[in-house]
Design a protein around this motif. Sequence first.
Motif, PDB file in Angstrom:
ATOM      1  N   SER A 195      -6.732  -4.448  -8.860  1.00 15.74           N
ATOM      2  CA  SER A 195      -7.372  -3.640  -7.877  1.00 15.74           C
ATOM      3  C   SER A 195      -6.917  -5.138  -7.347  1.00 15.74           C
ATOM      4  O   SER A 195      -8.249  -6.016  -7.054  1.00 15.74           O
ATOM      5  CB  SER A 195      -8.048  -2.945  -7.506  1.00 15.74           C
ATOM      6  OG  SER A 195      -8.006  -2.313  -5.877  1.00 15.74           O
ATOM      7  N   HIS A 230      -2.497   0.482  -4.740  1.00 15.72           N
ATOM      8  CA  HIS A 230      -3.699   0.642  -4.142  1.00 15.72           C
ATOM      9  C   HIS A 230      -4.404   0.554  -5.921  1.00 15.72           C
ATOM     10  O   HIS A 230      -5.657  -0.714  -5.832  1.00 15.72           O
ATOM     11  CB  HIS A 230      -4.666   2.140  -4.440  1.00 15.72           C
ATOM     12  CG  HIS A 230      -4.375   2.362  -2.591  1.00 15.72           C
ATOM     13  ND1 HIS A 230      -4.767   3.179  -1.303  1.00 15.72           N
ATOM     14  CD2 HIS A 230      -3.142   1.984  -1.281  1.00 15.72           C
ATOM     15  CE1 HIS A 230      -3.887   4.083  -0.294  1.00 15.72           C
ATOM     16  NE2 HIS A 230      -3.484   2.753  -0.525  1.00 15.72           N
ATOM     17  N   GLY A 251       0.460  -1.345   0.071  1.00 15.04           N
ATOM     18  CA  GLY A 251       0.241   0.316  -0.286  1.00 15.04           C
ATOM     19  C   GLY A 251       0.686   1.291   0.094  1.00 15.04           C
ATOM     20  O   GLY A 251       0.110   1.994   0.259  1.00 15.04           O
ATOM     21  N   ARG A 267     -12.281  -1.042  -3.743  1.00 16.49           N
ATOM     22  CA  ARG A 267     -10.925   0.764  -3.659  1.00 16.49           C
ATOM     23  C   ARG A 267     -12.196   1.209  -4.932  1.00 16.49           C
ATOM     24  O   ARG A 267     -12.113   2.261  -5.452  1.00 16.49           O
ATOM     25  CB  ARG A 267     -10.321   0.438  -4.322  1.00 16.49           C
ATOM     26  CG  ARG A 267      -9.671   0.121  -3.003  1.00 16.49           C
ATOM     27  CD  ARG A 267      -7.800   0.362  -2.975  1.00 16.49           C
ATOM     28  NE  ARG A 267      -6.753  -0.271  -1.630  1.00 16.49           N
ATOM     29  CZ  ARG A 267      -7.325   0.855  -0.999  1.00 16.49           C
ATOM     30  NH1 ARG A 267      -7.881   1.709  -0.743  1.00 16.49           N
ATOM     31  NH2 ARG A 267      -6.580  -0.153   0.030  1.00 16.49           N
ATOM     32  N   ASP A 277      -0.488   4.973  -4.651  1.00 17.97           N
ATOM     33  CA  ASP A 277      -1.896   4.985  -4.574  1.00 17.97           C
ATOM     34  C   ASP A 277      -2.823   4.672  -6.272  1.00 17.97           C
ATOM     35  O   ASP A 277      -3.094   3.663  -6.274  1.00 17.97           O
ATOM     36  CB  ASP A 277      -2.704   5.929  -4.964  1.00 17.97           C
ATOM     37  CG  ASP A 277      -2.950   7.148  -3.659  1.00 17.97           C
ATOM     38  OD1 ASP A 277      -2.839   6.992  -2.678  1.00 17.97           O
ATOM     39  OD2 ASP A 277      -1.895   8.197  -3.762  1.00 17.97           O
TER      40      ASP A 277
END
Length: 229
Positions: free
Chosen positions: A216, A123, A94, A221, A97
């Motif tokens: 992802s 992410h 993580g 998300r 982004d």
Amino acid sequence: MENKMTEDASTPTVPVPSSIRVDLQLIASLIKPGSRVLDVGCGDGSLLRYLADRRDVDCRGLEISRGGVQSCLRQGLSVVQGDAEADLGNYPSGAFDYVVLSETIQATHNPLVVLRELVRIGHYALVSFPNFGHWRCRLQLLFKGRMPVTGSLPLPWHATPNIHFSTIADFVSTCNAEEISVVRRYSLNERGQPFRFWGGQPFDNLLGAQGLFMLSASAERVGELIDPR
């Protein structure tokens, strides 16, 4: 695990003119301003420079070639020399982004390991590759019996860095098997432009010269996404 996909009703508008490739403009349009981004295999840093100037992004790069790293450093970009297959494991989960891997996964020795690392440290992962299932590739194999040379695969077999060819259908199947969510997907023509055609996704493996995927590890998300612009 079934892929969860969300797509825009219309083809995204890509900003032009620009000094970077059209497909990189599309990738940039999918990234939120102010995000943390790692570009794996960043080359001369053209995407990083574009993101820093146009999207106010906190950019980092990983590049295997010394020449590419030197080019990035001359532009004031934060890039380190390294190998995706050996060095992605050093990044914490993580940490970014978005992690970008553009036209590179087919040149790795262990693409599945790289793919897992991308969705672990980012992410979202933005992955693009030439589609070996494109109709031009099929025709050249069928009628010439030779490895295809196309706009997306411009080099002969003995000169290409590509060692793991994939089709769009293969890539989707792999994501399913790995329980990686396909959040968005685009088919690109040989100029790197997104396009839609009659029949939609069932035909993108035949008509798309390149595939671009937003991935992802977590389907939750999806609600955080922005519309491309």
